[in-house]
Scaffold this motif. Structure first.
Motif, PDB file in Angstrom:
ATOM      1  N   VAL A 174       0.853  -1.191   0.000  1.00 54.35           N
ATOM      2  CA  VAL A 174       0.000   0.000   0.000  1.00 54.35           C
ATOM      3  C   VAL A 174       0.889   1.242   0.000  1.00 54.35           C
ATOM      4  CG1 VAL A 174      -1.686   1.381   1.295  1.00 54.35           C
ATOM      5  CG2 VAL A 174      -1.905  -1.119   1.215  1.00 54.35           C
ATOM      6  N   LEU A 175       0.518   2.215  -0.842  1.00 55.78           N
ATOM      7  CA  LEU A 175       1.125   3.541  -0.822  1.00 55.78           C
ATOM      8  C   LEU A 175       0.013   4.535  -0.499  1.00 55.78           C
ATOM      9  CD1 LEU A 175       3.352   5.625  -1.303  1.00 55.78           C
ATOM     10  CD2 LEU A 175       2.801   5.524  -3.764  1.00 55.78           C
ATOM     11  N   HIS A 176       0.064   5.088   0.701  1.00 56.60           N
ATOM     12  CA  HIS A 176      -1.023   5.945   1.181  1.00 56.60           C
ATOM     13  C   HIS A 176      -0.637   7.408   0.994  1.00 56.60           C
ATOM     14  CE1 HIS A 176      -4.536   7.204   3.280  1.00 56.60           C
ATOM     15  NE2 HIS A 176      -3.949   7.479   4.429  1.00 56.60           N
ATOM     16  N   LEU A 177      -1.233   8.024  -0.042  1.00 55.16           N
ATOM     17  CA  LEU A 177      -0.970   9.424  -0.367  1.00 55.16           C
ATOM     18  C   LEU A 177      -2.141  10.338  -0.023  1.00 55.16           C
ATOM     19  CD1 LEU A 177       0.521   8.917  -3.974  1.00 55.16           C
ATOM     20  CD2 LEU A 177       1.787   9.064  -1.817  1.00 55.16           C
ATOM     21  N   ALA A 178      -3.320   9.775   0.180  1.00 53.54           N
ATOM     22  CA  ALA A 178      -4.519  10.585   0.376  1.00 53.54           C
ATOM     23  C   ALA A 178      -4.401  11.459   1.616  1.00 53.54           C
ATOM     24  CB  ALA A 178      -5.750   9.687   0.493  1.00 53.54           C
ATOM     25  N   ALA A 179      -4.825  12.720   1.487  1.00 55.33           N
ATOM     26  CA  ALA A 179      -4.754  13.656   2.609  1.00 55.33           C
ATOM     27  C   ALA A 179      -5.728  14.801   2.370  1.00 55.33           C
ATOM     28  CB  ALA A 179      -3.341  14.213   2.770  1.00 55.33           C
ATOM     29  N   VAL A 180      -6.105  15.456   3.439  1.00 56.81           N
ATOM     30  CA  VAL A 180      -6.838  16.714   3.353  1.00 56.81           C
ATOM     31  C   VAL A 180      -6.079  17.735   4.176  1.00 56.81           C
ATOM     32  CG1 VAL A 180      -9.101  15.688   2.961  1.00 56.81           C
ATOM     33  CG2 VAL A 180      -8.319  16.080   5.302  1.00 56.81           C
ATOM     34  N   LYS A 181      -6.315  19.005   3.893  1.00 51.61           N
ATOM     35  CA  LYS A 181      -5.589  20.065   4.595  1.00 51.61           C
ATOM     36  C   LYS A 181      -6.421  20.586   5.758  1.00 51.61           C
ATOM     37  CE  LYS A 181      -1.490  20.902   2.674  1.00 51.61           C
ATOM     38  NZ  LYS A 181      -0.254  21.249   3.381  1.00 51.61           N
ATOM     39  N   GLU A 182      -6.643  21.900   5.785  1.00 53.79           N
ATOM     40  CA  GLU A 182      -7.343  22.505   6.928  1.00 53.79           C
ATOM     41  C   GLU A 182      -8.856  22.374   6.770  1.00 53.79           C
ATOM     42  OE1 GLU A 182      -5.814  23.311   9.584  1.00 53.79           O
ATOM     43  OE2 GLU A 182      -3.834  23.003   8.706  1.00 53.79           O
ATOM     44  N   THR A 183      -9.320  21.148   6.828  1.00 54.31           N
ATOM     45  CA  THR A 183     -10.744  20.845   6.692  1.00 54.31           C
ATOM     46  C   THR A 183     -11.156  19.950   7.856  1.00 54.31           C
ATOM     47  OG1 THR A 183     -10.066  19.077   5.205  1.00 54.31           O
ATOM     48  CG2 THR A 183     -10.908  21.085   4.185  1.00 54.31           C
ATOM     49  N   PRO A 184     -11.456  20.540   9.014  1.00 51.28           N
ATOM     50  CA  PRO A 184     -11.753  19.745  10.212  1.00 51.28           C
ATOM     51  C   PRO A 184     -12.884  18.744  10.024  1.00 51.28           C
ATOM     52  CG  PRO A 184     -11.416  22.041  10.787  1.00 51.28           C
ATOM     53  CD  PRO A 184     -11.458  21.992   9.289  1.00 51.28           C
ATOM     54  N   ASP A 185     -13.864  19.068   9.170  1.00 55.90           N
ATOM     55  CA  ASP A 185     -14.993  18.160   8.997  1.00 55.90           C
ATOM     56  C   ASP A 185     -14.592  16.887   8.249  1.00 55.90           C
ATOM     57  OD1 ASP A 185     -14.572  19.846   6.773  1.00 55.90           O
ATOM     58  OD2 ASP A 185     -16.565  19.400   5.988  1.00 55.90           O
ATOM     59  N   ILE A 244       3.340   1.925   2.969  1.00 55.19           N
ATOM     60  CA  ILE A 244       4.121   3.157   2.883  1.00 55.19           C
ATOM     61  C   ILE A 244       3.202   4.353   3.098  1.00 55.19           C
ATOM     62  CG2 ILE A 244       5.594   4.605   1.426  1.00 55.19           C
ATOM     63  CD1 ILE A 244       6.413   2.084  -0.080  1.00 55.19           C
ATOM     64  N   LEU A 245       3.597   5.233   3.998  1.00 56.94           N
ATOM     65  CA  LEU A 245       2.844   6.447   4.300  1.00 56.94           C
ATOM     66  C   LEU A 245       3.641   7.660   3.844  1.00 56.94           C
ATOM     67  CD1 LEU A 245       0.574   8.068   5.863  1.00 56.94           C
ATOM     68  CD2 LEU A 245       2.114   7.960   7.840  1.00 56.94           C
ATOM     69  N   LEU A 246       2.986   8.579   3.127  1.00 63.55           N
ATOM     70  CA  LEU A 246       3.606   9.860   2.815  1.00 63.55           C
ATOM     71  C   LEU A 246       3.196  10.864   3.884  1.00 63.55           C
ATOM     72  CD1 LEU A 246       5.260  11.692   0.979  1.00 63.55           C
ATOM     73  CD2 LEU A 246       3.148  12.217  -0.269  1.00 63.55           C
ATOM     74  N   SER A 247       4.176  11.368   4.606  1.00 59.55           N
ATOM     75  CA  SER A 247       3.939  12.365   5.642  1.00 59.55           C
ATOM     76  C   SER A 247       4.572  13.689   5.202  1.00 59.55           C
ATOM     77  CB  SER A 247       4.520  11.884   6.971  1.00 59.55           C
ATOM     78  OG  SER A 247       4.192  12.772   8.025  1.00 59.55           O
ATOM     79  N   GLY A 248       4.570  14.665   6.110  1.00 57.95           N
ATOM     80  CA  GLY A 248       5.083  15.973   5.755  1.00 57.95           C
ATOM     81  C   GLY A 248       5.834  16.630   6.891  1.00 57.95           C
ATOM     82  N   ASP A 249       6.616  17.662   6.541  1.00 61.26           N
ATOM     83  CA  ASP A 249       7.390  18.337   7.580  1.00 61.26           C
ATOM     84  C   ASP A 249       6.534  19.222   8.473  1.00 61.26           C
ATOM     85  OD1 ASP A 249       6.901  20.432   5.816  1.00 61.26           O
ATOM     86  OD2 ASP A 249       8.962  21.176   5.815  1.00 61.26           O
ATOM     87  N   CYS A 250       5.220  19.231   8.245  1.00 59.85           N
ATOM     88  CA  CYS A 250       4.325  19.901   9.191  1.00 59.85           C
ATOM     89  C   CYS A 250       4.404  19.237  10.564  1.00 59.85           C
ATOM     90  CB  CYS A 250       2.891  19.891   8.677  1.00 59.85           C
ATOM     91  SG  CYS A 250       2.221  18.243   8.388  1.00 59.85           S
ATOM     92  N   VAL A 251       4.810  17.969  10.625  1.00 56.37           N
ATOM     93  CA  VAL A 251       4.893  17.268  11.908  1.00 56.37           C
ATOM     94  C   VAL A 251       6.014  17.821  12.785  1.00 56.37           C
ATOM     95  CG1 VAL A 251       3.938  15.160  10.899  1.00 56.37           C
ATOM     96  CG2 VAL A 251       6.401  15.401  11.131  1.00 56.37           C
ATOM     97  N   VAL A 252       6.970  18.493  12.154  1.00 57.56           N
ATOM     98  CA  VAL A 252       8.020  19.156  12.925  1.00 57.56           C
ATOM     99  C   VAL A 252       7.878  20.677  12.850  1.00 57.56           C
ATOM    100  CG1 VAL A 252       9.694  17.289  12.883  1.00 57.56           C
ATOM    101  CG2 VAL A 252       9.616  18.893  10.962  1.00 57.56           C
TER     102      VAL A 252
END
Length: 326
Positions: free
Chosen positions: A69-80, A107-115
């Motif tokens: 699995v390659l998990h790319l799906a994401a949403v941004k500033e959409t709390p709902d 495999i997960l694609l993450s971002g430097d927002c975590v830091v």
């Protein structure tokens, strides 16, 4: 082998799929794309499942026969949507995948927002061992939780997981548009939050380039990655035992120095640098681990990033796309 790709219609997904399908190492693999808001056409070796990752029946159908699995799906500033897509969706994928007899790698694609990228101050280069310190907002929070979730599922179930942590991802003319002063600006921060209206208008109308300064007064330094280099890192990670159970920073060798950018843009486009004071912090996302373990190295440096962005001209059938809501 069979690879499930979520978020296949996004910026990374659209660059990844053709690269994967033409890579000789994966010539005998098939791919299933899980699509929701946008759908791609099925093709040779590529099938499509439509629906949300938050729907357990959709997830089960998409995972049929899947080994990776390659998990790319994401949403941004959409709390709902954030809880459903980022947390429930990832949980369902992991839970169902771990039950498969032939499950091999997630495999997960993450971002430097975590830091916290430019929002948080780090006194040294940011490595995979640096503490997670999300910047304000739901997107960064969910990415932190995603990274922790996949690591803990690996501990609980023995899952072979890999997380690739990328900074701001560039393609086409994104890098040029990131510094635009009109409605065409890509990403942030919005200049109205840093400049008074008079100064904003002066810079916008005068042929200037925004050379941001960090909280210490030096030119801001921030990590970027071109989508082509990110795709190569993903390809290097797939079915690679060296990548199992590992988190990698996938970034350019050095952060982009906004002072150097302004010099290059002056040469390429004739724009004069305009210093802008900001409260942001210069940080360095260290990619040493990925270079050593994956044998990967980014090919697109500052000069090539500027050259590509300023030379790119969009055709009528190539509009700018907001890849995610928010």
């Amino acid at each position: 082998m069979r690879l499930l790709v979520t978020g296949a219609t996004g910026k990374v997904g659209q660059a990844f799929l053709p690269a994967f399908l033409r890579e000789p190492r994966f010539a005998d693999w098939s791919v299933v794309a899980l699509c929701n808001n946008r759908v791609i056409d099925a093709a040779d070796r590529l099938s499509v499942v439509k629906g949300s990752v938050a729907d357990q029946d959709v997830v089960s159908a998409a995972l049929s026969g899947v080994t990776h699995v390659l998990h790319l799906a994401a949403v941004k500033e959409t709390p709902d949507q954030a809880i459903d897509v980022a947390l429930k969706g990832l949980y369902l994928l992991l839970d169902r995948f771990c039950q498969l007899e032939d499950a091999r790698q997630f495999i997960l694609l993450s971002g430097d927002c975590v830091v916290g990228h430019i929002f948080q101050d780090y006194p040294e280069p940011i490595t995979e061992q640096s503490p997670r310190r999300a910047y304000p907002g739901v997107y960064a929070l969910t990415k932190v939780l995603e990274e922790v979730m996949i690591e803990q599922v690996g501990i609980q179930s023995g899952l072979n997981w890999t997380t690739l942590r990328a900074p701001w991802i560039m393609e086409k003319d994104d890098f040029r548009q990131a510094f635009a002063f009109g409605g065409e600006q890509f990403g942030g921060p919005p200049w109205s939050t840093l400049l008074d209206p008079q100064r904003h208008e002066q810079i916008r109308a005068g042929g200037y380039f925004p050379a941001m300064r960090d909280a210490r007064g030096s030119y801001l330094k921030r990590s970027f990655i071109h989508v082509d280099d990110l795709v190569r890192a993903i390809l290097s990670s797939i079915d690679n035992p060296q990548a199992f159970g590992q988190l990698f920073n996938i970034a350019m060798d050095e952060p982009i120095d906004y002072g150097r950018v302004s010099e290059r843009v002056k040469t390429v486009a004739g724009l004069e640098p305009a210093d802008i004071e900001t409260p942001f912090h210069s940080n360095w996302l260290d990619n040493s681990k990925a270079r050593k373990i994956l044998g990967w190295r980014p090919e697109i440096d500052l000069d090539r990033l500027v050259e590509r962005a300023w030379n790119y001209r969009r055709a009528a059938d190539d509009p700018r796309i907001i890849w995610y809501p928010g």
